[in-house]
Design a protein around this motif. Sequence first.
Motif, short mmCIF file in Angstrom:
data_model
loop_
_atom_site.label_atom_id
_atom_site.label_comp_id
_atom_site.label_asym_id
_atom_site.label_seq_id
_atom_site.Cartn_x
_atom_site.Cartn_y
_atom_site.Cartn_z
N ALA A 68 34.35 69.45 -70.75
CA ALA A 68 35.82 69.56 -69.72
C ALA A 68 35.57 70.09 -68.53
N ALA A 69 34.65 71.03 -68.60
CA ALA A 69 34.30 71.79 -67.13
C ALA A 69 33.61 70.80 -66.15
N MET A 70 32.77 69.93 -66.84
CA MET A 70 31.97 69.06 -66.02
C MET A 70 32.97 68.00 -65.50
N LYS A 71 33.95 67.64 -65.85
CA LYS A 71 34.89 66.43 -65.66
C LYS A 71 35.50 67.05 -64.52
N ARG A 72 35.55 68.26 -64.29
CA ARG A 72 36.47 68.94 -63.33
C ARG A 72 35.68 69.09 -62.03
N LEU A 73 34.34 68.77 -62.13
CA LEU A 73 33.43 69.08 -60.84
C LEU A 73 33.50 67.87 -59.92
N ASP A 74 33.37 67.85 -58.73
CA ASP A 74 33.08 66.86 -57.83
C ASP A 74 31.83 66.31 -58.01
N HIS A 75 31.44 64.90 -58.01
CA HIS A 75 30.40 64.24 -58.58
C HIS A 75 29.01 64.64 -57.86
N PRO A 76 29.13 64.87 -56.42
CA PRO A 76 27.74 65.62 -56.22
C PRO A 76 27.39 66.66 -56.83
N VAL A 77 28.36 67.44 -56.97
CA VAL A 77 28.12 68.77 -57.44
C VAL A 77 27.67 68.78 -58.70
N ALA A 78 28.29 67.90 -59.65
CA ALA A 78 27.62 67.77 -61.04
C ALA A 78 26.66 67.29 -61.32
N ILE A 79 26.09 66.10 -60.48
CA ILE A 79 24.79 65.82 -60.27
C ILE A 79 23.65 66.90 -60.01
N ALA A 80 24.00 67.56 -59.16
CA ALA A 80 23.16 68.63 -58.51
C ALA A 80 22.74 69.58 -59.65
N ILE A 81 23.87 70.00 -60.50
CA ILE A 81 23.53 71.04 -61.48
C ILE A 81 22.71 70.38 -62.56
N LEU A 82 23.11 69.11 -62.91
CA LEU A 82 22.34 68.35 -63.91
C LEU A 82 21.02 68.21 -63.50
N ALA A 83 20.64 67.81 -62.34
CA ALA A 83 19.33 67.52 -61.70
C ALA A 83 18.57 68.84 -62.00
N LYS A 84 19.16 70.05 -61.42
CA LYS A 84 18.64 71.36 -61.45
C LYS A 84 18.10 71.74 -63.08
N ARG A 85 19.01 71.56 -63.96
CA ARG A 85 18.71 71.97 -65.23
C ARG A 85 17.99 70.87 -65.97
N SER A 97 4.83 71.38 -60.44
CA SER A 97 6.38 71.69 -61.06
C SER A 97 7.45 70.96 -60.02
N TYR A 98 8.60 70.57 -60.65
CA TYR A 98 9.63 70.24 -59.78
C TYR A 98 10.29 71.25 -58.89
N THR A 99 10.45 70.71 -57.85
CA THR A 99 11.02 71.78 -56.63
C THR A 99 12.54 71.35 -56.44
N ASN A 100 13.33 72.19 -55.79
CA ASN A 100 14.70 71.82 -55.51
C ASN A 100 14.49 70.63 -54.52
N GLN A 101 13.68 70.48 -53.70
CA GLN A 101 13.60 69.30 -52.82
C GLN A 101 13.20 67.88 -53.64
N ASP A 102 12.32 67.99 -54.82
CA ASP A 102 12.15 66.79 -55.47
C ASP A 102 13.64 66.54 -56.42
N ARG A 103 14.24 67.69 -56.72
CA ARG A 103 15.71 67.31 -57.43
C ARG A 103 16.58 66.69 -56.45
N ALA A 104 16.50 67.28 -55.31
CA ALA A 104 17.53 66.56 -54.38
C ALA A 104 17.13 65.17 -53.82
N PHE A 105 15.74 64.61 -53.99
CA PHE A 105 15.53 63.46 -53.67
C PHE A 105 16.09 62.57 -54.83
N TYR A 106 15.69 63.12 -56.23
CA TYR A 106 16.41 62.21 -57.23
C TYR A 106 17.67 62.11 -57.39
N SER A 107 18.47 63.30 -56.78
CA SER A 107 20.01 63.03 -56.96
C SER A 107 20.38 62.34 -56.09
#
Length: 135
Positions: A68-85, A97-107
């Motif tokens: 329910a919480a994830m459905k209320r997030l904006d799409h780019p915000v949800a993608i970012a937190i999912l990519a981070k985890r 190891s993955y960095t935030n730059q890698d995660r940003a690239f994939y998202s």
Amino acid sequence: MNKENINAYVDIYIAQVSSEEKGWSPESMLSKLMVYRGSFQDTKKVTGLEKYVDQVKKEHRKFRTINAAMKRLDHPVAIAILAKRYLQGLNERTDRSYTNQDRAFYSGQKPRQFENNIARAYKKLSELLEMLEEV
């Protein structure tokens, strides 16, 4: 709510969503009953259907809350937190190891935008999860 708790919720979300079966099993319910030697008799003996139902993966008790919480997030915000985890461990492209730059690239986000979306995700999920837990 702190980041560790939010991370645990997001990990539950990722585990549940990535493990869900897509579509119907190629075997019919009748063939499942045959395989498990089930019957529709009214007995106390465990039947094949009960064995099959027990094997179906159960939903984590906190999944509905994070869903329910994830459905209320904006799409780019949800993608970012999912990519981070989700993107943890070694990156196959770089063998490090993955960095935030890698995660940003994939998202599909710029690094600065990704970092801002992570901060927004933690803030919004903290508010939403606290509200949903009270219910």
